[in-house]
Design an enzyme around this catalytic site. Structure first.
Site, short mmCIF file in Angstrom:
data_model
loop_
_atom_site.label_atom_id
_atom_site.label_comp_id
_atom_site.label_asym_id
_atom_site.label_seq_id
_atom_site.Cartn_x
_atom_site.Cartn_y
_atom_site.Cartn_z
N ASP A 1 -4.54 1.27 7.39
CA ASP A 1 -5.24 1.32 8.67
C ASP A 1 -4.56 2.22 9.69
O ASP A 1 -3.39 2.58 9.57
CB ASP A 1 -5.31 -0.07 9.28
CG ASP A 1 -3.95 -0.51 9.85
OD1 ASP A 1 -2.95 -0.46 9.11
OD2 ASP A 1 -3.89 -0.85 11.05
N ARG B 1 -9.71 0.65 7.08
CA ARG B 1 -9.21 0.02 5.84
C ARG B 1 -10.23 0.07 4.71
O ARG B 1 -9.87 0.08 3.54
CB ARG B 1 -8.84 -1.44 6.10
CG ARG B 1 -7.60 -1.64 6.97
CD ARG B 1 -7.12 -3.09 6.84
NE ARG B 1 -6.23 -3.49 7.91
CZ ARG B 1 -4.91 -3.29 7.92
NH1 ARG B 1 -4.34 -2.67 6.91
NH2 ARG B 1 -4.18 -3.71 8.92
N ASP C 1 7.25 3.73 3.07
CA ASP C 1 7.45 4.74 4.11
C ASP C 1 8.95 4.83 4.40
O ASP C 1 9.70 5.45 3.64
CB ASP C 1 6.61 4.31 5.32
CG ASP C 1 6.56 5.35 6.41
OD1 ASP C 1 6.55 6.54 6.10
OD2 ASP C 1 6.53 4.96 7.59
N PHE D 1 0.13 10.93 8.04
CA PHE D 1 -0.38 9.57 8.26
C PHE D 1 -1.71 9.43 7.55
O PHE D 1 -2.62 10.24 7.74
CB PHE D 1 -0.52 9.26 9.76
CG PHE D 1 -0.65 7.80 10.00
CD1 PHE D 1 0.48 7.00 10.10
CD2 PHE D 1 -1.90 7.20 10.06
CE1 PHE D 1 0.36 5.62 10.28
CE2 PHE D 1 -2.02 5.82 10.24
CZ PHE D 1 -0.88 5.04 10.36
N ASP E 1 0.82 -1.21 0.00
CA ASP E 1 0.00 0.00 0.00
C ASP E 1 0.86 1.26 0.00
O ASP E 1 0.57 2.22 -0.72
CB ASP E 1 -0.97 0.00 1.21
CG ASP E 1 -0.28 -0.32 2.53
OD1 ASP E 1 0.96 -0.50 2.57
OD2 ASP E 1 -0.99 -0.41 3.55
N LYS F 1 5.99 7.91 0.50
CA LYS F 1 6.34 9.07 1.35
C LYS F 1 7.86 9.21 1.31
O LYS F 1 8.55 8.74 2.21
CB LYS F 1 5.88 8.83 2.79
CG LYS F 1 4.39 9.02 3.02
CD LYS F 1 4.05 9.22 4.48
CE LYS F 1 3.65 7.93 5.13
NZ LYS F 1 3.07 8.09 6.48
#
Ligand code: IMP
Ligand code: MG
Length: 173
Positions: free
Chosen positions: A155, A161, A99, A148, A96, A127
């Site tokens: 989630d 979700r 990071d 975030f 997904d 990100k």
């Protein structure tokens, strides 16, 4: 406490449009034997991406959890790899969000160790400002700021979700 933003950062329609283009980019890059999604967050993006692909890869999922904090080196524990036959496979690893990059960095290394022929990576969100590991994704849906986000598989403590777009979490009054 936190609440979900009223307007999406990335709407359902924007995701749908982008995934069509992203799938074309994936198709143009070559053939894949296996699309490997990272649970739980990638379950929706895998489902939507593969239905836009012209190639017809196998689809599997693994679970990755990272442990550790800034004072110790964090390690990624992977479940589900032992059941897969990866020898000589051309793999598209899908998550997904990218990071810190620690999850993908560890996963790509493990997949190669297990005999994968090629490993390409795809994420819905990136990100880049958060990156700690030396890795970039080959295919990125949207590059976002350091916020975030939840929804479309992502989630916060297992909540949100099922939201159909990407929303930010904001402090509630
Ligand atoms: P990385 O190893 O730091 O790249 O971690 C990637 C994983 O962290 C993703 O698969 C998500 O499960 C989680 N993650 C990172 N950022 C967010 C976010 O903004 N919302 C929800 N989950 C996130
Ligand atoms: Mg995850």
């Amino acid at each position: 406490m936190y609440k979900v933003s009223e307007t999406p950062l990335v709407s359902k329609e924007e995701i749908e449009k982008r995934l069509i283009v992203l799938a074309k980019e994936v198709d143009a890059s070559g053939e894949y034997d296996l699309v490997l999604g990272v649970l739980t967050g990638a379950f929706i993006v895998v489902a939507d991406l593969v239905r836009n692909l012209s190639c017809n890869p196998n689809i599997s999922f693994i679970k990755a959890s990272s442990y550790g904090n800034s004072t110790e080196s964090s390690s990624v524990v992977v479940q589900g790899l032992e059941k897969l036959c990866l020898e000589n496979k051309r793999i598209l690893l899908v998550d997904d969000i990218l990071d810190t990059g620690k999850t993908f960095f560890a996963l790509v290394e493990q997949l190669k160790k297990l005999g994968a022929k090629t490993v390409k990576t795809c994420v819905l969100l990136d990100k880049p400002s958060r990156r700690e590991a030396d890795i970039e994704a080959d295919f990125v849906g949207f590059s976002i700021e350091n916020k975030f986000v939840v929804g479309y598989g992502l989630d916060y403590a297992e909540n949100y979700r099922s939201l159909n777009g990407i929303f930010t979490l904001e402090p509630s009054e």
